[in-house]
Design a protein around this motif. Sequence first.
Motif, PDB file in Angstrom:
ATOM      1  N   ILE A 102      -1.486   6.791   3.001  1.00 32.01           N
ATOM      2  CA  ILE A 102      -1.301   5.878   3.512  1.00 32.01           C
ATOM      3  C   ILE A 102       0.099   5.433   3.190  1.00 32.01           C
ATOM      4  CG2 ILE A 102      -1.122   3.169   2.842  1.00 32.01           C
ATOM      5  CD1 ILE A 102      -4.664   3.827   2.063  1.00 32.01           C
ATOM      6  N   LYS A 103       0.888   4.900   4.251  1.00 32.40           N
ATOM      7  CA  LYS A 103       2.221   4.500   4.565  1.00 32.40           C
ATOM      8  C   LYS A 103       2.649   3.296   4.226  1.00 32.40           C
ATOM      9  CE  LYS A 103       2.607   8.993   4.371  1.00 32.40           C
ATOM     10  NZ  LYS A 103       2.726   9.686   3.134  1.00 32.40           N
ATOM     11  N   PRO A 104       3.535   2.807   4.203  1.00 31.24           N
ATOM     12  CA  PRO A 104       4.041   1.150   3.692  1.00 31.24           C
ATOM     13  C   PRO A 104       3.640   0.193   5.349  1.00 31.24           C
ATOM     14  CG  PRO A 104       5.805   1.661   3.034  1.00 31.24           C
ATOM     15  CD  PRO A 104       4.570   2.647   3.568  1.00 31.24           C
ATOM     16  N   ASP A 105       3.178   1.253   6.213  1.00 31.07           N
ATOM     17  CA  ASP A 105       3.316   0.154   7.494  1.00 31.07           C
ATOM     18  C   ASP A 105       1.501   1.203   8.121  1.00 31.07           C
ATOM     19  OD1 ASP A 105       3.492   2.875   8.685  1.00 31.07           O
ATOM     20  OD2 ASP A 105       5.082   2.293  10.029  1.00 31.07           O
ATOM     21  N   SER A 106       0.838   1.125   7.530  1.00 30.34           N
ATOM     22  CA  SER A 106      -0.358   2.047   7.896  1.00 30.34           C
ATOM     23  C   SER A 106      -1.292   0.537   7.529  1.00 30.34           C
ATOM     24  CB  SER A 106      -0.925   2.441   6.803  1.00 30.34           C
ATOM     25  OG  SER A 106      -0.041   3.785   6.962  1.00 30.34           O
ATOM     26  N   GLU A 149       0.857  -1.269  -0.046  1.00 28.98           N
ATOM     27  CA  GLU A 149      -0.257   0.266  -0.191  1.00 28.98           C
ATOM     28  C   GLU A 149       0.229   1.304   0.406  1.00 28.98           C
ATOM     29  OE1 GLU A 149      -2.300  -1.593   3.126  1.00 28.98           O
ATOM     30  OE2 GLU A 149      -1.130  -0.448   4.764  1.00 28.98           O
ATOM     31  N   SER A 150       0.492   2.179  -0.634  1.00 30.11           N
ATOM     32  CA  SER A 150       0.657   3.462  -1.237  1.00 30.11           C
ATOM     33  C   SER A 150      -0.139   4.914  -1.136  1.00 30.11           C
ATOM     34  CB  SER A 150       1.805   3.437  -1.990  1.00 30.11           C
ATOM     35  OG  SER A 150       1.650   3.594  -3.212  1.00 30.11           O
ATOM     36  N   THR A 188      -0.722   9.210  -0.378  1.00 30.55           N
ATOM     37  CA  THR A 188      -0.404  10.429   0.451  1.00 30.55           C
ATOM     38  C   THR A 188      -0.544  10.393   1.590  1.00 30.55           C
ATOM     39  OG1 THR A 188      -2.085  11.690  -1.926  1.00 30.55           O
ATOM     40  CG2 THR A 188      -1.468  12.449   0.923  1.00 30.55           C
ATOM     41  N   HIS A 222      -2.635   2.285  -4.257  1.00 25.66           N
ATOM     42  CA  HIS A 222      -2.800   2.756  -4.087  1.00 25.66           C
ATOM     43  C   HIS A 222      -3.188   4.578  -4.240  1.00 25.66           C
ATOM     44  CE1 HIS A 222       0.370   6.807  -4.730  1.00 25.66           C
ATOM     45  NE2 HIS A 222       0.003   7.205  -5.796  1.00 25.66           N
ATOM     46  N   TYR A 225      -3.863  -1.000   6.238  1.00 25.28           N
ATOM     47  CA  TYR A 225      -4.919   0.136   5.535  1.00 25.28           C
ATOM     48  C   TYR A 225      -5.303  -1.466   4.779  1.00 25.28           C
ATOM     49  CZ  TYR A 225      -8.157   2.634   3.318  1.00 25.28           C
ATOM     50  OH  TYR A 225      -9.706   2.936   2.242  1.00 25.28           O
ATOM     51  N   SER A 266      -4.753   8.539  -3.665  1.00 26.32           N
ATOM     52  CA  SER A 266      -3.024   9.513  -3.875  1.00 26.32           C
ATOM     53  C   SER A 266      -4.293  10.289  -4.363  1.00 26.32           C
ATOM     54  CB  SER A 266      -2.542   9.417  -5.290  1.00 26.32           C
ATOM     55  OG  SER A 266      -4.206   9.508  -6.527  1.00 26.32           O
TER      56      SER A 266
END
Lengths: 504, 172
Positions: free
Chosen positions: A68-72, A63-64, A66, A391, A74, A393
């Motif tokens: 969301i980060k890789p460790d979110s 996941e990526s 705005t 992703h 989600y 954004s």
Amino acid sequence: MLLDVRELTDGQLLECDLAIVGAGAAGIGMALRFAGSGLSVVVLEAGGQVYDQETQKLYTGVESGTLIKPDSFYLAASRTRYFGGSTNHWNGWCRPMDPEAFLPRSWVNPDGWPIGRKDLDPYYERAAGLAEISPFNYKERWLDQPNKRFLFAPTAEFQTTFFHLSPPTRFGPRYRDDLARAANLRVILDANVTQIETDADARGVTALEVKSLAGRGVRVRARAYVLAAGGIENARLLLASNRVQREGLGNSRDLVGRYFMDHPVIRAGFLVATSPQRSVDRYTAFTIGQREHKARGVLRPSWEVQQREQLPNSLVVLDPVAPANLPELAREVAGLSLDLTRLEIGEDAIARRRVEFMGVRVVAEPIPDPESRVTLTDELDALGMPRLHLHWSLSDGDARNLRTVARLLARELGWRLRGRMSLMVSEAEPWPRAGWSNHHAGTTRMHADPGRGVVDADLKVHGIDNLWVAGGSVFPAAGVSNPTLTILALALRLADQLEESLRS
Amino acid sequence: MTETPLTRRRFVATSLALAGLAALGPVGCAPSWDRRRAARDLAGIADQAEAWSEVGREYLAAYPDEKGLGAITVALVADLGWKPWLPEAEAFPAATSEAAGEEGAGTPGEGAGTPGEVAVPRTLARQLHDRIVDELRTDVTVQVHDWLLSRTEARVAALVALIGPESLTATP
């Protein structure tokens, strides 16, 4: 009838009139609609009756974006993969989409929805019953008392509107017995659909391939198929069903998975209401009707403001400030005086409700973006299904919307002498204290034109004769209301149409 | 507390600061302005002057061009028809002893327009109040200390910072 895949014979073929993939709000809502109809319906639920970590892990991916980060986490944490789906963790906030959400808006969704609010109104009424909220009174009687209990008069730039609060209904436990009693329904648990099989030219679905984590597999053949697996998983199933159509089922125009949306939310600050006796009561949960149903007021910029400022829709949610924080806020406000000079500020005054502090959250309708999308990765899960890359954004327009709404509210409070607002938003920090709402939408968007949408106005996948999609994934614009009531309304509308079609 | 000579400019600034702070109150207070009430209100305002001063310092840091008693005073009165650069009688028609008496304003002290005394004419407070409301409506705003303030509000805070919050509590 409630079954588990383990109770079936490996390789067994189940035949039915209608196969529904997913037993969340949409799937269960549709299944209940068919109970006692005489049509045979199979509902395939990927999870069991309770949460299971191994099953939930099937949701993990890359996941990526705005926010969301890789460790979110989600993908894994924003949905629940067991009987009842995401109603197992929803908060029960119900509200129809605003009529303008369906309209073409050049600054949000130039094409609009291919259906209008009036098409859904009868189904909203029925959806309210399933969500165990009061039948929606679209002309709330409270709104006929302008300026009595609300922050602003109805003519102001911010209008009061209401959510009805479901208990919240957990659809799995709540409707398990109703589903089990219906002789024409078979709800099969631990039944993960891993492939939608089609004929040679991918014009029709021929069967569903179903696997359990224990390794058992069955197939389901139906006259009609509905994907109701959630706003993300619907797209995953279509993309992964690529044995005939290499780019994924229904994806000849590269639209499946695109336009992913969720509702961004920010902590915008806090407000001090100068007339609490007539303002804040309705913005926390209150009881309506004789059945102890709950409702809660929120603010939203009027349609005129949205048009003038070219803003997507948004909602302002007011939260009581935690008592532990009150003394500090009281000191700050007392020091600033502002237009509160003559109000007694302090803990005594707060206790007597001479002044009220409220946290301000702004929830925004996201601007649909084709680059926000889910795609398949090369990594396979325990069932052999490709994991997803999500992703999400958000644009400058999304940030501007949230910032503008917060500032407009602060100004409106000030010049109408209703209170003041301390803002936590600024242009320098576009996404302060931002989060999301776990409202997945948009990945199989609805459009009359096959070149611009995955499903048509009747939720049928373009180009495939017997495959439909239910759920938030069909939203071409997300509006700003929590999606469950609209998901239910769309599902009930689809159920009516399918029953007529299957009977004919 | 050190006594600071009350020059005309300082008198104007203090009047504006007091009127400005008063104007921040509910609009309903202005028509019923009287000496006793004004004294009570101003005492309340003075208690909070230090906090306003902090807001003012933050504003001045963000807008250094206004960092001067003259600049901020002119900025505040420019649209109000006041002309502090003219002789006193012409400059502040509403702040004369007679006008102040008619307005029921003036506290602490016996009248306005005399060094050592501070007047808060109702008209000035009302004018400032209307301007603040109008600025909030038309987005003539600044964000200071996280609060969204009208530009005039922020300038009042800046005035408080420049003249010193102790001036608002000083007894002549």
